[in-house]
Design a protein around this motif. Structure first.
Motif, short mmCIF file in Angstrom:
data_model
loop_
_atom_site.label_atom_id
_atom_site.label_comp_id
_atom_site.label_asym_id
_atom_site.label_seq_id
_atom_site.Cartn_x
_atom_site.Cartn_y
_atom_site.Cartn_z
N GLY B 44 0.84 -1.19 0.00
CA GLY B 44 0.00 0.00 0.00
C GLY B 44 0.87 1.24 0.00
O GLY B 44 1.91 1.27 -0.65
N GLY B 45 0.45 2.24 0.77
CA GLY B 45 1.20 3.49 0.81
C GLY B 45 2.62 3.32 1.34
O GLY B 45 3.57 3.89 0.82
N LEU B 46 2.76 2.50 2.41
CA LEU B 46 4.09 2.27 2.97
C LEU B 46 4.96 1.48 2.00
O LEU B 46 6.09 1.85 1.70
CB LEU B 46 3.97 1.48 4.29
CG LEU B 46 3.28 2.14 5.47
CD1 LEU B 46 3.02 1.12 6.57
CD2 LEU B 46 4.12 3.29 6.02
N GLY B 47 4.41 0.35 1.53
CA GLY B 47 5.18 -0.55 0.68
C GLY B 47 5.56 0.07 -0.65
O GLY B 47 6.66 -0.18 -1.17
N GLY B 132 4.31 -3.32 5.71
CA GLY B 132 3.55 -2.33 4.95
C GLY B 132 2.06 -2.57 5.13
O GLY B 132 1.26 -2.23 4.26
N LEU B 133 1.71 -3.16 6.28
CA LEU B 133 0.34 -3.64 6.49
C LEU B 133 -0.59 -2.54 6.96
O LEU B 133 -0.17 -1.51 7.47
CB LEU B 133 0.37 -4.75 7.54
CG LEU B 133 1.11 -6.02 7.11
CD1 LEU B 133 1.57 -6.81 8.32
CD2 LEU B 133 0.20 -6.86 6.23
N ASP B 134 -1.89 -2.81 6.80
CA ASP B 134 -2.88 -1.89 7.34
C ASP B 134 -3.79 -2.61 8.34
O ASP B 134 -4.84 -2.11 8.69
CB ASP B 134 -3.69 -1.24 6.22
CG ASP B 134 -4.42 -2.27 5.38
OD1 ASP B 134 -4.27 -3.49 5.65
OD2 ASP B 134 -5.13 -1.87 4.45
N ALA B 156 5.95 -0.10 10.67
CA ALA B 156 5.54 1.28 10.44
C ALA B 156 4.02 1.34 10.37
O ALA B 156 3.34 0.34 10.15
CB ALA B 156 6.14 1.84 9.17
N GLY B 157 3.51 2.53 10.57
CA GLY B 157 2.09 2.77 10.40
C GLY B 157 1.88 4.25 10.15
O GLY B 157 2.71 5.08 10.54
N ALA B 158 0.79 4.56 9.46
CA ALA B 158 0.47 5.97 9.23
C ALA B 158 -1.04 6.08 9.10
O ALA B 158 -1.69 5.21 8.50
CB ALA B 158 1.14 6.48 7.97
N ILE B 159 -1.57 7.11 9.69
CA ILE B 159 -3.00 7.37 9.54
C ILE B 159 -3.23 8.84 9.86
O ILE B 159 -2.52 9.41 10.69
CB ILE B 159 -3.84 6.41 10.43
CG1 ILE B 159 -5.26 6.29 9.90
CG2 ILE B 159 -3.85 6.86 11.88
CD1 ILE B 159 -5.94 5.00 10.26
N CYS B 189 -8.16 3.89 6.94
CA CYS B 189 -7.93 5.19 6.30
C CYS B 189 -9.20 5.71 5.65
O CYS B 189 -9.35 6.91 5.43
CB CYS B 189 -6.84 5.09 5.24
SG CYS B 189 -5.25 4.60 5.89
N VAL B 199 2.21 8.98 4.84
CA VAL B 199 2.43 7.53 4.73
C VAL B 199 3.68 7.27 3.88
O VAL B 199 4.46 6.36 4.16
CB VAL B 199 1.18 6.79 4.21
CG1 VAL B 199 0.82 7.14 2.81
CG2 VAL B 199 1.35 5.29 4.34
#
Lengths: 66, 258
Positions: B44-47, B132-134, B156-159, B189, B199
């Motif tokens: 996703g965004g991370l990967g 890179g998981l959600d 990692a994580g982002a939101i 998200c 992200v």
């Protein structure tokens, strides 16, 4: 009482445990990291772990999106 | 599979010229980078962000793991994908974009989510894993892998406007020491929203930490939680001690290979 939370000095209502502080701050007990004076507190111990005047706390929510 | 020969193919020696010039980077480390096998779990965004930089910088092999297809709403932050990729498997579209970026890159794809039934087989024979998981549950599996093998996992994580990065190496402290089980965490998200560069930046910090670990330079974020709040423009790094009573790593063996 006076606490340092996430690097900021804050005056909060009198609480005696980590669980009470989280409830006061309206922070979920799930997927949150709590450190009191540098020690990590396991979720199972929130209800008994004491919070004292001038303690230094880190309260970090797990950020799970990707 | 063999990378296709590009008419513009040039030596990876040129590609790593600016790496060699860096303080602390030894020539021997570069061959380690060229032979490194890195798994990116979740594309996703991370990967997307981490894969782009790891491929460009000369990592030998990337394994991309994701069962999803590209959706239109991914395009605002998942920068490997083009509008014509919508509907294709993310791992296939990403692998194609990465091979264009660097034809010498080895890429393999696993078009399935990481779960209880496949995690050991999928992660076997990798030097390092990027999260890179959600979702929570597979992150617990990555954490178990980190504790069992002692090899590094860059979480990692982002939101919203927030991002976090945390590295587990040598098995302790682990993600469970910090947050407990994250299996039940359902953050989306779609509800909270996420700012694309936030992200992306978390993915780039993951790539940066992966390169530091592979090149054995600097002080990686092992046992340290990096926090970024783009809304207020503030960053913090928390030192995380291992929990002696951690049910995942508390009884972890001290001797690790790799």
């Amino acid at each position: 009482m006076q606490l340092t939370i996430n690097g900021e000095e804050r005056r909060v209502a009198e609480v005696d445990t980590v669980a009470a502080l989280l409830d006061h701050l309206r922070v979920s007990h799930q997927a949150v990291a709590v450190m009191v004076n540098g020690a990590i507190v396991a979720r199972e111990r929130y209800a008994e772990y004491p919070v004292k005047e001038r303690d230094v706390l880190e309260i970090v929510r797990f950020v799970g999106g990707g | 599979m063999e990378a296709p020969q590009s008419p513009w193919a040039f030596s990876d020696k040129e590609r790593v010229r600016r790496l060699v010039a860096l303080p602390g980077v030894r020539r021997e480390s570069l061959s380690k980078l060229a032979s490194a096998r890195v798994a990116i779990v979740g594309v996703g965004g991370l990967g997307n962000a981490s894969a782009l930089y790891l491929a460009a910088q000369g990592v030998g092999h990337l394994t991309l793991v994701d069962g999803d297809a590209v959706a239109q709403h991914n395009l605002g932050r998942q920068i490997l994908f083009r509008p014509e990729d919508v509907g294709r498997l993310k791992v296939e579209a990403a692998a194609e974009a990465l091979r264009r970026l660097r034809p010498e890159l080895g890429v393999s794809t696993v078009a399935a989510p990481l779960g209880e039934s496949n995690w050991r087989a999928v992660l076997a024979n990798h030097d390092l894993v990027l999260d890179g998981l959600d979702q929570g549950l597979p992150r617990d599996l990555l954490n178990r892998w980190a504790v069992e093998t002692g090899r590094p996992v860059v979480f990692a994580g982002a939101i919203g406007y927030e991002a976090q990065v945390f590295v587990v190496q040598g098995g302790r402290p682990c993600l469970h020491c910090l947050f407990g089980s994250v299996a039940e965490v359902a953050e989306d998200c779609a509800v909270t929203g996420v700012l694309g560069p936030v992200v992306g930046m978390a993915g780039l910090v993951q790539a940066q930490e992966a390169l530091k670990l592979l090149l054995q330079v600097g002080r990686p974020l092992v046992g340290r939680l990096w926090l970024w709040d783009a809304f207020s423009g503030s960053t913090r790094i928390l030192e995380v001690p291992a929990r002696p009573d951690c049910p995942v790593c508390g009884a972890a063996p001290t001797a690790h290979k790799g």
